[in-house]
Design an enzyme around this catalytic site. Structure first.
Site, PDB file in Angstrom:
ATOM      1  CG  HIS A 219      -3.098  -0.619  -2.701  1.00 29.23           C
ATOM      2  ND1 HIS A 219      -3.304   0.694  -2.356  1.00 29.23           N
ATOM      3  CD2 HIS A 219      -3.320  -1.352  -1.573  1.00 29.23           C
ATOM      4  CE1 HIS A 219      -3.645   0.757  -1.079  1.00 29.23           C
ATOM      5  NE2 HIS A 219      -3.653  -0.471  -0.590  1.00 29.23           N
TER       6      HIS A 219
ATOM      7  CD  GLU B  58      -3.821   3.543  -4.914  1.00 27.55           C
ATOM      8  OE1 GLU B  58      -3.833   4.771  -4.892  1.00 27.55           O
ATOM      9  OE2 GLU B  58      -3.184   2.850  -4.089  1.00 27.55           O
TER      10      GLU B  58
ATOM     11  CB  SER C 269      -0.918   0.002   1.231  1.00 24.77           C
ATOM     12  OG  SER C 269      -0.169  -0.188   2.419  1.00 24.77           O
TER      13      SER C 269
ATOM     14  CG  ASN D 299      -2.627   4.029   1.943  1.00 23.03           C
ATOM     15  OD1 ASN D 299      -3.612   4.214   2.643  1.00 23.03           O
ATOM     16  ND2 ASN D 299      -2.237   2.822   1.570  1.00 23.03           N
TER      17      ASN D 299
END
Length: 288
Positions: free
Chosen positions: A137, A149, A116, A187
């Site tokens: 991800h 992602e 991540s 993130n």
């Protein structure tokens, strides 16, 4: 397609479930066969709940489970077309996995990481062929969340990107493309929010409940950032924030001292029964 998943915890089991649900044969591993089998048992339990709620037919659940095979070691991944690593967010662990499984993969197999936050170009150094390495991800819980992602490393080939994008869309997921920068998209934006919420808590700006309620209603989020941190795992949040801090050198990503303290105490969130909230009772109770 034969999909290998390394890591049978919450994320890995979710990836195995959606992959099998899309018709792929899945090989599921963990540090030993017992944990891999426990991961499959967890999937069976989740499917059982769907059947009980009449959201899935029993025959479909049985067929999905039949496509998931727990395996004991990385040698079993030899026939896989795509192997996705979903281990803990520690770079040294992931690199060791890539070196181990890479020795058994075919010359056409793609190796992917569900990291991540850790840069894909750097992780690819431990892969047998960086051109066939990519970041994919998923988000937790994988069967519910509609996003993947994709992160392309410096050496990732066009063919690898196209194949993994087709796989992701075949799962019914929306695909976004992120450059290989610390934290990628989600993130990079989310973790500073969580970290700042913990700073606010530690500095006495407001109570935990009021911070969560304020952000939930004021930002129209489904849950507050402190609750979300407990669901993600405070240890995972801290690892990601540290990657952002070290990867950018920007002091704005400095981890909140209270977050570090909770992780050091082993109060890492819902999975441990205690984080910023105590999750052992019928309702979560603030621990501060």
């Amino acid at each position: 397609m034969i999909v290998g998943v390394i890591g049978a915890g919450q994320m890995g089991a979710g990836i195995a479930q959606v992959s099998a649900g899309a018709g792929h044969d899945v090989l599921l591993s963990d540090i030993d066969i017992a944990r891999a089998e426990a991961g499959k048992a967890g999937i069976a339990k989740a499917l059982g709940r769907l059947v009980a709620k009449e959201k899935m037919e029993q025959a479909d659940a049985d067929a999905l489970l039949a496509r998931i095979t727990p395996v004991a070691d990385h040698a079993a991944f030899a026939p896989a077309d795509l192997v996705i690593e979903a281990a803990t967010e520690r770079e040294e662990i992931k690199r060791a996995i890539f070196a181990s499984v890479g020795a058994h993969l075919s010359m056409s197999a793609i190796l992917a990481s569900n990291t991540s936050s850790i840069p894909i170009t750097r992780l690819a150094q431990a892969a047998p062929d960086p051109a066939r390495f990519i970041g994919v991800h998923f988000f937790n819980p994988v069967p519910v969340m509609g996003l993947i992602e994709l992160i392309r490393g410096l050496a990732t080939s066009d063919d690898t990107l196209a194949k993994v994008e087709a796989y992701g869309r075949g799962l019914g997921k929306e695909i976004v493309h992120a450059n290989d920068a610390p934290g990628f998209i989600v993130n990079r934006v989310l973790m500073p929010l969580i970290n700042e919420a913990v700073f606010a808590l530690g500095e006495g700006v407001a109570t935990m409940k009021d911070i969560d309620t304020g952000c939930r209603l004021g930002l129209n989020h489904p849950m507050g950032p402190i609750t979300l941190a407990d669901f993600i795992g405070l240890d995972t949040c801290l690892e990601i924030i540290r990657v952002l801090h070290s990867g950018t050198g920007d002091p704005k990503f400095r981890p909140a001292p209270l977050l570090v303290q909770y992780v050091e105490a082993g109060w890492v969130g819902k999975k441990a029964g205690r984080g910023f909230y105590d999750w052992t009772g019928p309702e979560p109770v603030p621990t501060r």
